[in-house]
Motif scaffolding. Structure first.
Motif, PDB file in Angstrom:
ATOM      1  N   LEU A  73      -4.118   0.712  -0.888  1.00 39.27           N
ATOM      2  CA  LEU A  73      -3.087  -0.134  -1.495  1.00 39.27           C
ATOM      3  C   LEU A  73      -2.122   0.664  -2.372  1.00 39.27           C
ATOM      4  CD1 LEU A  73      -5.243  -3.237  -2.533  1.00 39.27           C
ATOM      5  CD2 LEU A  73      -3.799  -2.952  -0.500  1.00 39.27           C
ATOM      6  N   GLU A  75      -2.948   2.147  -5.199  1.00 37.57           N
ATOM      7  CA  GLU A  75      -3.317   2.002  -6.614  1.00 37.57           C
ATOM      8  C   GLU A  75      -3.851   3.328  -7.139  1.00 37.57           C
ATOM      9  OE1 GLU A  75      -2.908  -0.763  -8.407  1.00 37.57           O
ATOM     10  OE2 GLU A  75      -2.128  -1.897  -6.693  1.00 37.57           O
ATOM     11  N   THR A  84     -11.099  -7.910  -8.129  1.00 35.85           N
ATOM     12  CA  THR A  84     -10.655  -8.814  -7.066  1.00 35.85           C
ATOM     13  C   THR A  84     -11.764  -9.016  -6.039  1.00 35.85           C
ATOM     14  OG1 THR A  84      -8.373  -8.104  -7.384  1.00 35.85           O
ATOM     15  CG2 THR A  84      -8.878  -9.226  -5.316  1.00 35.85           C
ATOM     16  N   THR A  93      -7.674 -11.949  -0.393  1.00 34.33           N
ATOM     17  CA  THR A  93      -6.538 -11.463  -1.179  1.00 34.33           C
ATOM     18  C   THR A  93      -6.277  -9.989  -0.889  1.00 34.33           C
ATOM     19  OG1 THR A  93      -6.953 -13.068  -2.935  1.00 34.33           O
ATOM     20  CG2 THR A  93      -5.680 -11.102  -3.537  1.00 34.33           C
ATOM     21  N   GLN A  96      -4.762  -9.465   2.530  1.00 35.88           N
ATOM     22  CA  GLN A  96      -3.333  -9.794   2.524  1.00 35.88           C
ATOM     23  C   GLN A  96      -2.525  -8.666   1.885  1.00 35.88           C
ATOM     24  OE1 GLN A  96      -3.365 -13.553   0.496  1.00 35.88           O
ATOM     25  NE2 GLN A  96      -3.851 -14.714   2.351  1.00 35.88           N
ATOM     26  N   GLN A  97      -3.039  -8.103   0.795  1.00 34.87           N
ATOM     27  CA  GLN A  97      -2.353  -6.995   0.139  1.00 34.87           C
ATOM     28  C   GLN A  97      -2.282  -5.776   1.055  1.00 34.87           C
ATOM     29  OE1 GLN A  97      -4.402  -6.362  -3.568  1.00 34.87           O
ATOM     30  NE2 GLN A  97      -3.574  -8.220  -4.509  1.00 34.87           N
ATOM     31  N   HIS A 100       0.352  -6.339   3.645  1.00 34.95           N
ATOM     32  CA  HIS A 100       1.668  -6.137   3.032  1.00 34.95           C
ATOM     33  C   HIS A 100       1.965  -4.642   2.855  1.00 34.95           C
ATOM     34  CE1 HIS A 100       5.226  -7.029   0.696  1.00 34.95           C
ATOM     35  NE2 HIS A 100       4.790  -6.233  -0.259  1.00 34.95           N
TER      36      HIS A 100
END
Length: 110
Positions: A73, A75, A84, A93, A96-97, A100
């Motif tokens: 991601l 990060e 999370t 979640t 989905q991230q 994206h």
């Protein structure tokens, strides 16, 4: 991490057959020599890693997975991903991230 490797990953990678067969409980034979779990999970198709991950087997498995997901991601740390992951809809979640971030198909070797 050590317990997950010993109790799940090694036995699964020694089973003859594909991940889809293991998931459904189809008959699989124990092989004298295993194959990479990644190959099993891709139903026999070997994939070249984009990222190699090294880790300490005494660390928590959840921390390892959170660190890999955090990297995918973009990060800098894994704490937010770990929080999370612990939420009821956390995995959805994170998925989905990752979609994206266009990292759902990233190949990691651990």
């Amino acid at each position: 991490t050590n317990d997950v490797v010993r109790q799940a990953i090694i036995p699964m990678s020694r089973l003859g057959g594909r991940w889809s067969e293991v998931q459904t409980g189809s008959t699989c034979k124990l092989q004298p020599y295993g194959q990479a779990l990644a190959t099993c999970m891709q139903d026999g198709k070997a994939l070249r890693a984009q990222v190699m991950v090294t880790h300490n087997w005494d660390n928590l498995y959840a921390h390892l997975i959170a660190a890999v997901v955090a990297h995918a991601l973009g990060e800098r740390t894994f704490e937010g991903v770990l929080r999370t992951m612990g939420q009821p809809s956390g995995l959805q979640t994170l998925k989905q991230q990752a979609a994206h971030a266009k990292s759902l198909d990233a190949v990691y070797w651990i």
